[in-house]
Write an enzyme that holds these catalytic residues in place. Structure first.
Site, PDB file in Angstrom:
ATOM      1  N   GLU A  94       0.817  -1.211   0.000  1.00  0.00           N
ATOM      2  CA  GLU A  94       0.000   0.000   0.000  1.00  0.00           C
ATOM      3  C   GLU A  94       0.857   1.270   0.000  1.00  0.00           C
ATOM      4  O   GLU A  94       0.606   2.209  -0.745  1.00  0.00           O
ATOM      5  CB  GLU A  94      -0.898  -0.030   1.253  1.00  0.00           C
ATOM      6  CG  GLU A  94      -1.715   1.212   1.495  1.00  0.00           C
ATOM      7  CD  GLU A  94      -2.957   1.280   0.617  1.00  0.00           C
ATOM      8  OE1 GLU A  94      -3.234   0.274  -0.063  1.00  0.00           O
ATOM      9  OE2 GLU A  94      -3.601   2.337   0.601  1.00  0.00           O
ATOM     10  N   ASP A  95       1.901   1.282   0.837  1.00  0.00           N
ATOM     11  CA  ASP A  95       2.613   2.538   1.091  1.00  0.00           C
ATOM     12  C   ASP A  95       3.998   2.646   0.454  1.00  0.00           C
ATOM     13  O   ASP A  95       4.626   3.690   0.545  1.00  0.00           O
ATOM     14  CB  ASP A  95       2.782   2.752   2.612  1.00  0.00           C
ATOM     15  CG  ASP A  95       1.443   2.938   3.297  1.00  0.00           C
ATOM     16  OD1 ASP A  95       0.465   3.221   2.589  1.00  0.00           O
ATOM     17  OD2 ASP A  95       1.382   2.781   4.527  1.00  0.00           O
TER      18      ASP A  95
END
Ligand code: MN
Length: 750
Positions: A94-95
């Site tokens: 996600e990051d």
């Protein structure tokens, strides 16, 4: 922030991080999972590298978050190495720039799948639009039915975010807290994660109602010393007796959570001092022989009831029939020494672990295919059923699913003695649909404990239920109002849509031709306007009415549709004004005194309720959803806003008891047209008469049935029918038609 040469963290922070990770490892090694330390260490290094240089809003290094999530997954939920790795890696895709493929390459397909699932459902469940919200929720549950661990790790993620919510911006706090209370807490409950559910609720509550939270917390602390002395007086004789019986056990006082105390104060409208079941006694006994567990529970029960007076209606046997989330225990309520009722919960160590850790503990104790296991599977299957047939309407879909999460349960029996777990307030028709959607669609009545009852009969735990069907029965839209299970609602909606589809298609064609004929361009605005004119709830309903010939398109309509920027859609049931009796009719709204939030309400006046599109100083209660024809009552709150309840709504009853001076008397304006009429029918019972009656009333005459209670004794039957009608002539006509049914001896308006 101090930076070492090519490092982003200080030596002190490194120490904190190392210690936090060591804590995860220690906890894992102390559990009875296989000792796969190497892969966990690798996942930790990977995540640490991926998140290096990133900090959370609070300022702490980001890696502390995945470590904390891994710790919760392992120590509070009881998951193993695969989940610990996935938890450590859950925000990497996600990051950071890493992909699911990278994870798969380093850690294999299983962990990669979990991380992929967690990435899919990242972000808020609530987007700006309900459809996004529903879609995310759908994804969450879909992944859950594939691998339940995704949701368990998501729970751990959410719990840590809630524990550290203080450093978030206030508007985010509010949103996350609301979402947690709306979806995650009930989901935790469903998964049997009781401890996590309670903590999520308390944390959400703390951010949503900080003042109430602080007040109640203080009240609990203040009353602590008096409470503990009462508890001691109460528990000492019990523990003494259990010791004499030679039991090994642990006894503790369980204080109700802040949130549930508040909930009780709110729903019962009582002050803190009157929440008597503030604490419960919990007895957890050791037992190596699973075959003895049940007997021991009842021995302890019997020892306690020898000492204290038993509350006759409050014994709950969750051992013989565990809850759908697997919860097992024996609960009883007895009179304490100070004259207040105290609940005692009896569980074995095994049951206690299942209650606290839910699903994961199940796996630990899983011996073959036990019953609790299949209950859980049944629930997951229902979720999957709903997911496989997504509703076109996102809000409906979300409500349907939420229904399935929140409901309390009852257990009923089939004539063959099979158990069916249903939400509270489930009806005979819910049972029919739970057997098969075909049976549901053709259900005409039921037998509860061998007595003939209508479809909408609400069931109680322990009822024996038989379903009666007829091939000529067809599904009815009004059934929706008394269905309580998600499965039944979904099946009914599908059946109705199937039935209406030909008419909808016809209507769509008619509408398109009409637009063409009058050279009106087809746009959302035009359809919305048409829906407003015909008061259709959605497109399908508009098309259906058109296709069915219920409404006609005319020149005048074409003119209205052509006119731009006027007649914004009029949603009929959205806003209401109060009107004092004797005032002008609804078309002359200018002269009608409207109650504004600042205008005090005259408690001596009876206010007339009408539906209109002006003014909105009160709302209909969501618990009983009053409609024209219902006897209604209003309650004024401190902001001079009025909530309308049905007179016999349980909530209204409670409010009447404690909020008497706040009652505003209300009734429906007659302009509104429809009112409730009651008809009493008597006759001689014969096969099929019930179906004939219902069909006559609902199909043939197109009348809105609000209630139908039929009681048959021996060869005669009694029926009470409530219908919504425009005027009394319709009732008389109805009575005459009913009298013509073979077997009916009497049909009169009450
Ligand atoms: Mn996270």
């Amino acid at each position: 922030m101090t930076m070492n040469n090519n490092k982003f963290t200080t030596p002190e922070e490194d120490q904190i991080i190392e210690a936090a990770f060591q804590d995860v490892l220690d906890g894992y090694l102390a559990s009875n999972h296989r000792k796969k330390v190497e892969i966990i260490k690798r996942a930790y290094k990977f995540a640490q590298e991926a998140h290096s240089g990133i900090r959370r809003r609070s300022g702490e290094p980001y890696i502390l978050h995945p470590i904390a999530v891994a710790k919760i997954a392992s120590q509070e939920i009881g998951l193993g190495s695969t989940s610990i790795c996935a938890a450590l890696l859950h925000d990497v895709v996600e990051d950071t720039d890493y992909t699911v493929e990278d994870i798969e390459q380093h850690f294999g397909p299983k962990i990669a799948q979990l991380v992929a699932g967690l990435t899919k459902i990242s972000g808020g469940i609530f987007g700006d639009k309900a459809s996004i919200q529903a879609e995310n929720f759908r994804k969450l549950l879909l992944t859950m039915s594939e691998d339940i661990r995704v949701v368990l790790i998501k729970m751990a993620d959410r719990l840590h975010n809630m524990r550290t919510l203080g450093s978030m911006a206030p508007n985010k706090q509010y949103k996350i807290a609301g979402e947690t209370l709306y979806i995650y807490a009930p989901l935790a409950h469903r998964l049997g994660l009781f401890a996590i559910k309670t903590e999520l609720e308390d944390l959400s509550f703390k951010y949503e109602h900080p003042d109430a939270y602080a007040r109640i917390t203080k009240q609990i602390a203040d009353s602590e010393c008096c409470r503990s002395s009462v508890y001691k007086d109460f528990s000492t004789p019990i523990t003494q007796r259990l010791k004499e019986m030679g039991l090994k056990f642990e006894a503790k006082a369980r204080v109700k959570s802040v949130y549930s105390i508040w909930n009780k104060m709110e729903t019962k409208h009582i002050p803190f001092e009157e929440v008597y079941d503030l604490y419960a006694m919990r007895i957890i006994f050791e037992c190596d022989d699973p075959g003895r567990e049940k007997a021991l529970c009842w021995e302890i029960y019997s020892a306690i009831t020898d000492l204290y007076r038993l509350h006759p209606d409050r014994t709950r046997d969750w051992i013989s029939v565990p809850k759908a989330n697997g919860y097992q225990a024996l609960h009883l309520t007895v009179m304490g020494p100070d004259g207040n009722w105290i609940e005692v919960q009896i569980r074995s160590r095994r049951m206690d672990e299942i209650a606290e850790k839910g699903f994961a503990a199940h796996w630990k104790y899983k011996i073959g295919d036990s019953d609790e296991e299949s209950e859980l599977n049944a629930w997951l299957h229902t979720i999957k059923d709903i997911l496989d047939n997504p509703e076109p309407n996102a809000i409906d879909f979300l409500d349907t699913l939420k229904l399935n999460l929140f409901s309390r349960e009852i257990v009923v029996f089939t004539p063959k003695g099979e158990l069916i777990t249903l939400p509270k307030d489930a009806s005979v028709l819910d049972v029919a649909f739970s057997l098969h959607s075909h049976i549901g669609c053709h259900c005409i009545a039921g037998k509860v404990n061998h007595k003939l009852v209508p479809l909408n009969q609400k069931l109680k735990s322990g009822d024996q239920v038989e379903v009666l069907t007829s091939q000529s029965q067809t599904p009815k839209p009004e059934w929706m109002s008394f269905l309580a299970t998600a499965k039944a609602k979904t099946a009914l909606r599908q059946a109705l849509r199937r039935e209406q589809q030909p008419a909808i298609n016809r209507g769509k064609e008619i509408f398109a031709k009409f637009l063409e004929e009058y050279a009106i361009s087809d746009s959302n605005d035009v359809i919305t306007k048409a829906m407003g004119i015909y008061e259709a709830a959605n497109r399908d309903q508009l098309y259906y009415m058109l296709g069915n010939g219920d409404i006609l398109l005319t020149d005048a309509i074409a003119k209205k549709l052509k006119r731009q920027g006027q007649n914004k859609e009029r949603s009929l049931f959205s806003k209401i004004i109060f009107r004092i009796p004797g005032m002008k009719s609804s078309t002359e709204t200018e002269e009608t005194p409207q109650l504004q939030p600042n205008t005090p309400i005259n408690m001596k006046e009876t206010y007339l309720l009408t539906y209109d599109d002006k003014g909105a100083n009160f709302k209909f209660s969501g618990c009983c959803c009053p409609i024209p024809g219902d006897e209604v009552i209003g309650f004024v709150d401190d902001n001079n806003e009025v909530t309308i309840h049905v007179l016999d709504c349980p909530r209204a009853l409670a409010m009447k008891a404690s909020y008497g001076p706040r009652i505003v008397s209300t009734r429906w304006a007659e302009v509104q047209g429809k009112f409730l009429a009651r008809v009493h029918i008597e006759g001689i019972d014969r096969f099929g008469i019930l179906q004939e009656l219902t069909q006559l009333i609902s199909n043939h005459l197109n009348i809105d049935i609000r209630r139908l209670n039929i009681e048959a004794h021996d060869e005669v039957f009694d029926a009470d029918l409530s219908v919504l009608i425009e005027d009394a002539a319709v009732v008389n006509d109805l009575c005459n038609k009913i009298k013509q049914v073979d077997g009916v001896t009497k049909a009169t308006r009450v």
